[in-house]
Design an enzyme around this catalytic site. Structure first.
Site, mmCIF file in Angstrom:
data_model
loop_
_atom_site.group_PDB
_atom_site.id
_atom_site.type_symbol
_atom_site.label_atom_id
_atom_site.label_comp_id
_atom_site.label_asym_id
_atom_site.label_seq_id
_atom_site.Cartn_x
_atom_site.Cartn_y
_atom_site.Cartn_z
ATOM 1 N N PHE A 161 0.755 -1.021 0.515
ATOM 2 C CA PHE A 161 -0.219 -0.028 0.069
ATOM 3 C C PHE A 161 0.740 1.257 -0.062
ATOM 4 O O PHE A 161 2.490 1.146 0.825
ATOM 5 C CB PHE A 161 -0.972 0.333 1.215
ATOM 6 C CG PHE A 161 -1.720 -1.020 1.367
ATOM 7 C CD1 PHE A 161 -3.386 -0.777 1.066
ATOM 8 C CD2 PHE A 161 -1.136 -2.059 2.128
ATOM 9 C CE1 PHE A 161 -4.065 -2.126 1.117
ATOM 10 C CE2 PHE A 161 -2.361 -3.507 2.073
ATOM 11 C CZ PHE A 161 -3.636 -3.178 2.017
ATOM 12 N N ASP A 162 0.532 2.678 -0.541
ATOM 13 C CA ASP A 162 0.802 3.675 -0.748
ATOM 14 C C ASP A 162 0.514 4.342 0.942
ATOM 15 O O ASP A 162 -0.927 3.317 1.188
ATOM 16 C CB ASP A 162 0.759 4.527 -1.740
ATOM 17 C CG ASP A 162 1.311 5.638 -1.384
ATOM 18 O OD1 ASP A 162 2.193 6.428 -0.797
ATOM 19 O OD2 ASP A 162 0.432 6.711 -1.715
#
Length: 361
Positions: free
Chosen positions: A203-204
């Site tokens: 995930f960012d």
């Protein structure tokens, strides 16, 4: 203050639903089948995938766009015994199935599992080829939603969807607007060998797990102001972003493995891959996750460096980011990526403001 009384009608409906599920379970258990019974939706982590993310349908899509619906349906029917080739979501789905296998070994009666739903606006006539392809690859997908040309977005909540993956950016935006975690999938330029024993999800941070509140500061006032802002609000948790609930669902399943002393052998591993700098703005991110009661297995702060080379080492089954240039850099190096069209980042590309069309009076 008056006592709040239970809703008798709601209680009766819930009781009737429980009875229906108990009857369905009993009927299924009496059948001889090697296929596992789908979990009860309200207990499951439901992943809705479109047919074009699960399978590579570029040739079929071209027929639809150039020759129309009737030719497209006829082609699908003529080739319904030929399995479709895997698409970008295929390895992710296989990894979800592996997690379910491990969960069933540890918790034979548990329904806290992944439930994969095929969510497509294909016509029912195309369903036979989709079913044949799913059976050919031995995928555990029992729930279908085929809407015959209409958008399936209205059905996502009815299916209790935790994550929706599509090739259509418009549908993904609609899903996010409905409060459902969603992303547009992209096929990588090259194929990397992925783990077949561990689901890996990257995930960012900003505008993915977290809101875009801090990213707005960067875009409008620059990095120095952003660093000061994050230091000042270090102990104030960031608001949640569109994918926070999916990380929460993954964490819930991870804890089931930890409870059986399987932390070091857990088939789910999560990664935070952020352009933030650790020393200058990392503490607020980690404290936000802590305040939510969520763990991330690996946190990687890149201080603006490209994400592609690092993701090439991680080899996630899916990587979520809100910025298209990070998606492009990742797919060029073989990472299956999913764009989250959310927040102020959609107005920028590589740090430059994209010209917006003038609004008509």
């Amino acid at each position: 203050m008056s006592e709040i009384k239970p809703n008798d009608k709601g209680s009766r409906e819930e009781s009737a639903e429980e009875q229906d599920w108990a009857a369905a379970k009993a009927a299924f258990d009496n059948l001889k089948s090697n296929k596992p019974r789908p979990p009860k939706p309200k207990n499951a982590v439901t992943i809705a995938v479109s047919s074009r993310t699960l399978f590579n349908m570029k040739a079929e899509r071209k027929i639809f766009e150039e020759e129309g619906l009737e030719k497209y349906v006829a082609f699908q029917q003529e080739h319904e015994n030929e399995p479709l080739k895997p698409g970008p979501a295929f390895p992710f789905v296989k990894a979800l199935m592996n997690v379910n296998t491990r969960l069933r070994e540890l918790y034979p009666d548990s329904e806290e599992l992944f439930d994969i739903v095929l969510m497509t606006n294909n016509h029912a006539q195309v369903g036979v080829r989709l079913i044949n392809s799913i059976n050919r690859y031995d995928l555990t997908i029992e729930r279908f939603c085929m809407t015959g040309g209409k958008s399936p977005i209205g059905y996502l909540k009815a299916y209790l969807t935790n994550l929706y993956l599509s090739k259509s950016a418009d549908k993904v935006i609609q899903a996010i607007d409905e409060g459902i975690a969603a992303a547009t999938m992209f096929t990588p330029d090259t194929e990397l060998e992925l783990s077949d024993t561990q689901l890996r999800v990257a995930f960012d941070g900003d505008a993915v797990l977290f809101s875009d509140e801090s990213e707005i500061i960067v875009k409008q006032h620059g990095l120095d102001t952003f660093f000061e802002h994050e230091k000042h609000f270090e102990n104030k948790p960031l608001a949640q972003g569109p994918l926070k609930c999916f990380l929460e669902a993954l964490g819930k399943l991870q804890r089931k493995f930890y409870a059986k002393n399987e932390r070091l052998n857990c088939p789910i591993r999560t990664f935070l891959v952020t352009a933030r700098s650790a020393a200058s703005s990392g503490a607020r991110v980690l404290k936000t996750l802590r305040s939510w009661g969520l763990e991330i297995d690996e946190a990687l702060f890149l201080a603006g460096a490209p994400k592609g080379p690092l993701l090439q080492k991680i080899r996630p089954h899916i990587f979520f980011d809100d910025q298209m240039f990070h998606i492009e850099g990742a797919t060029e190096l073989g990472t299956i990526s999913a764009h989250v069209p959310y927040g102020i980042g959609q107005k920028y590309h590589k740090g430059k403001l994209i010209e917006q069309p003038e609004k008509k009076e």
